[in-house]
Write a protein that holds these residues in place. Sequence first.
Motif, PDB file in Angstrom:
ATOM      1  N   PRO A   1      20.069  15.160 -19.452  1.00 21.66           N
ATOM      2  CA  PRO A   1      20.014  14.007 -20.357  1.00 21.66           C
ATOM      3  C   PRO A   1      20.852  14.262 -21.613  1.00 21.66           C
ATOM      4  O   PRO A   1      20.956  15.394 -22.092  1.00 21.66           O
ATOM      5  N   TRP A   2      21.432  13.211 -22.146  1.00 18.81           N
ATOM      6  CA  TRP A   2      22.266  13.328 -23.331  1.00 18.81           C
ATOM      7  C   TRP A   2      21.452  13.618 -24.577  1.00 18.81           C
ATOM      8  O   TRP A   2      21.897  14.299 -25.484  1.00 18.81           O
ATOM      9  N   PHE A   3      20.259  13.032 -24.646  1.00 21.17           N
ATOM     10  CA  PHE A   3      19.418  13.225 -25.819  1.00 21.17           C
ATOM     11  C   PHE A   3      17.956  13.072 -25.413  1.00 21.17           C
ATOM     12  O   PHE A   3      17.653  12.616 -24.324  1.00 21.17           O
ATOM     13  N   THR A   4      17.078  13.484 -26.303  1.00 25.17           N
ATOM     14  CA  THR A   4      15.650  13.295 -26.060  1.00 25.17           C
ATOM     15  C   THR A   4      15.146  12.188 -26.983  1.00 25.17           C
ATOM     16  O   THR A   4      15.671  12.011 -28.087  1.00 25.17           O
TER      17      THR A   4
ATOM     18  N   LYS B   1       0.846  -1.204   0.000  1.00 21.70           N
ATOM     19  CA  LYS B   1       0.000   0.000   0.000  1.00 21.70           C
ATOM     20  C   LYS B   1       0.875   1.245   0.000  1.00 21.70           C
ATOM     21  O   LYS B   1       1.836   1.359   0.748  1.00 21.70           O
ATOM     22  N   GLY B   2       0.552   2.175  -0.878  1.00 23.07           N
ATOM     23  CA  GLY B   2       1.288   3.421  -0.954  1.00 23.07           C
ATOM     24  C   GLY B   2       2.604   3.325  -1.704  1.00 23.07           C
ATOM     25  O   GLY B   2       3.354   4.296  -1.755  1.00 23.07           O
ATOM     26  N   ALA B   3       2.908   2.184  -2.296  1.00 24.41           N
ATOM     27  CA  ALA B   3       4.155   2.043  -3.030  1.00 24.41           C
ATOM     28  C   ALA B   3       4.054   2.760  -4.371  1.00 24.41           C
ATOM     29  O   ALA B   3       2.995   2.831  -4.981  1.00 24.41           O
ATOM     30  N   GLU B   4       5.153   3.312  -4.803  1.00 27.76           N
ATOM     31  CA  GLU B   4       5.204   3.970  -6.098  1.00 27.76           C
ATOM     32  C   GLU B   4       5.924   3.068  -7.076  1.00 27.76           C
ATOM     33  O   GLU B   4       7.013   2.574  -6.793  1.00 27.76           O
ATOM     34  N   PHE B   5       5.304   2.864  -8.214  1.00 34.24           N
ATOM     35  CA  PHE B   5       5.907   2.032  -9.247  1.00 34.24           C
ATOM     36  C   PHE B   5       6.357   2.936 -10.374  1.00 34.24           C
ATOM     37  O   PHE B   5       5.552   3.449 -11.141  1.00 34.24           O
ATOM     38  N   GLY B   6       7.658   3.161 -10.451  1.00 31.30           N
ATOM     39  CA  GLY B   6       8.214   4.031 -11.487  1.00 31.30           C
ATOM     40  C   GLY B   6       9.191   3.252 -12.343  1.00 31.30           C
ATOM     41  O   GLY B   6       9.580   2.129 -12.039  1.00 31.30           O
ATOM     42  N   GLY B   7       9.586   3.885 -13.423  1.00 29.53           N
ATOM     43  CA  GLY B   7      10.519   3.239 -14.332  1.00 29.53           C
ATOM     44  C   GLY B   7      11.957   3.369 -13.864  1.00 29.53           C
ATOM     45  O   GLY B   7      12.301   4.188 -13.008  1.00 29.53           O
ATOM     46  N   SER B   8      12.812   2.560 -14.441  1.00 33.61           N
ATOM     47  CA  SER B   8      14.227   2.589 -14.065  1.00 33.61           C
ATOM     48  C   SER B   8      14.898   3.865 -14.558  1.00 33.61           C
ATOM     49  O   SER B   8      15.858   4.338 -13.954  1.00 33.61           O
ATOM     50  N   ASP B   9      14.396   4.434 -15.659  1.00 30.06           N
ATOM     51  CA  ASP B   9      14.970   5.694 -16.142  1.00 30.06           C
ATOM     52  C   ASP B   9      14.784   6.802 -15.119  1.00 30.06           C
ATOM     53  O   ASP B   9      15.703   7.565 -14.842  1.00 30.06           O
ATOM     54  N   ASP B  10      13.579   6.885 -14.572  1.00 25.61           N
ATOM     55  CA  ASP B  10      13.315   7.905 -13.568  1.00 25.61           C
ATOM     56  C   ASP B  10      14.152   7.693 -12.317  1.00 25.61           C
ATOM     57  O   ASP B  10      14.710   8.636 -11.759  1.00 25.61           O
ATOM     58  N   ALA B  11      14.245   6.451 -11.861  1.00 26.28           N
ATOM     59  CA  ALA B  11      15.024   6.150 -10.658  1.00 26.28           C
ATOM     60  C   ALA B  11      16.500   6.456 -10.880  1.00 26.28           C
ATOM     61  O   ALA B  11      17.176   6.988  -9.992  1.00 26.28           O
ATOM     62  N   GLY B  12      17.006   6.148 -12.067  1.00 26.08           N
ATOM     63  CA  GLY B  12      18.409   6.416 -12.371  1.00 26.08           C
ATOM     64  C   GLY B  12      18.714   7.902 -12.400  1.00 26.08           C
ATOM     65  O   GLY B  12      19.734   8.345 -11.853  1.00 26.08           O
ATOM     66  N   SER B  13      17.840   8.683 -13.022  1.00 22.24           N
ATOM     67  CA  SER B  13      18.086  10.126 -13.096  1.00 22.24           C
ATOM     68  C   SER B  13      17.994  10.772 -11.717  1.00 22.24           C
ATOM     69  O   SER B  13      18.764  11.685 -11.399  1.00 22.24           O
ATOM     70  N   VAL B  14      17.083  10.303 -10.869  1.00 21.31           N
ATOM     71  CA  VAL B  14      16.977  10.833  -9.505  1.00 21.31           C
ATOM     72  C   VAL B  14      18.240  10.502  -8.716  1.00 21.31           C
ATOM     73  O   VAL B  14      18.780  11.358  -7.996  1.00 21.31           O
ATOM     74  N   MET B  15      18.745   9.294  -8.850  1.00 22.69           N
ATOM     75  CA  MET B  15      19.953   8.892  -8.122  1.00 22.69           C
ATOM     76  C   MET B  15      21.166   9.690  -8.596  1.00 22.69           C
ATOM     77  O   MET B  15      21.977  10.143  -7.781  1.00 22.69           O
ATOM     78  N   ILE B  16      21.310   9.906  -9.888  1.00 19.47           N
ATOM     79  CA  ILE B  16      22.429  10.698 -10.412  1.00 19.47           C
ATOM     80  C   ILE B  16      22.340  12.134  -9.907  1.00 19.47           C
ATOM     81  O   ILE B  16      23.343  12.740  -9.533  1.00 19.47           O
ATOM     82  N   GLU B  17      21.116  12.671  -9.880  1.00 19.62           N
ATOM     83  CA  GLU B  17      20.940  14.036  -9.389  1.00 19.62           C
ATOM     84  C   GLU B  17      21.306  14.150  -7.915  1.00 19.62           C
ATOM     85  O   GLU B  17      21.878  15.150  -7.478  1.00 19.62           O
ATOM     86  N   GLU B  18      21.002  13.118  -7.125  1.00 18.06           N
ATOM     87  CA  GLU B  18      21.375  13.130  -5.704  1.00 18.06           C
ATOM     88  C   GLU B  18      22.887  13.078  -5.529  1.00 18.06           C
ATOM     89  O   GLU B  18      23.436  13.730  -4.646  1.00 18.06           O
ATOM     90  N   ILE B  19      23.565  12.318  -6.369  1.00 18.84           N
ATOM     91  CA  ILE B  19      25.013  12.141  -6.224  1.00 18.84           C
ATOM     92  C   ILE B  19      25.778  13.362  -6.734  1.00 18.84           C
ATOM     93  O   ILE B  19      26.666  13.891  -6.059  1.00 18.84           O
ATOM     94  N   THR B  20      25.454  13.813  -7.949  1.00 18.43           N
ATOM     95  CA  THR B  20      26.245  14.879  -8.563  1.00 18.43           C
ATOM     96  C   THR B  20      25.647  16.262  -8.382  1.00 18.43           C
ATOM     97  O   THR B  20      26.341  17.255  -8.561  1.00 18.43           O
TER      98      THR B  20
END
Length: 105
Positions: free
Chosen positions: A51-54, A27-46
């Motif tokens: 993004p390189w391209f659209t 209950k209350g879990a968010e199901f997102g894509g790996s692209d979104d999770a990856g970009s959030v993690m990179i933003e937290e680190i750096t």
Amino acid sequence: MKKTKNLVIALIVAAVLIALVPLFALKGAEFGGSDDAGSVMIEEITGSYEPWFTPVLETMIDGELPGEVESLFFCLQTGIGVGIIAFCMGRLVERKKWADNGENV
């Protein structure tokens, strides 16, 4: 025959449990894509992420694709891939049958 019937019933119950348990346990879990999770993690680190391209389709329509369209494309890719794999496996099985009968493949 009874052993097979019991096995089928047990497998059906297991399939239903596999489908229903996550609905109530997460209950209350968010199901997102790996692209979104990856970009959030990179933003937290750096601290910044560019993004390189659209995606090509997004540049063609000058905007972001709706989630339903993305799901449709994903399902189409999955269906095509499964069709190709099933076709190849069917050919391999039939080739073995033909070889066992002494026919030319």
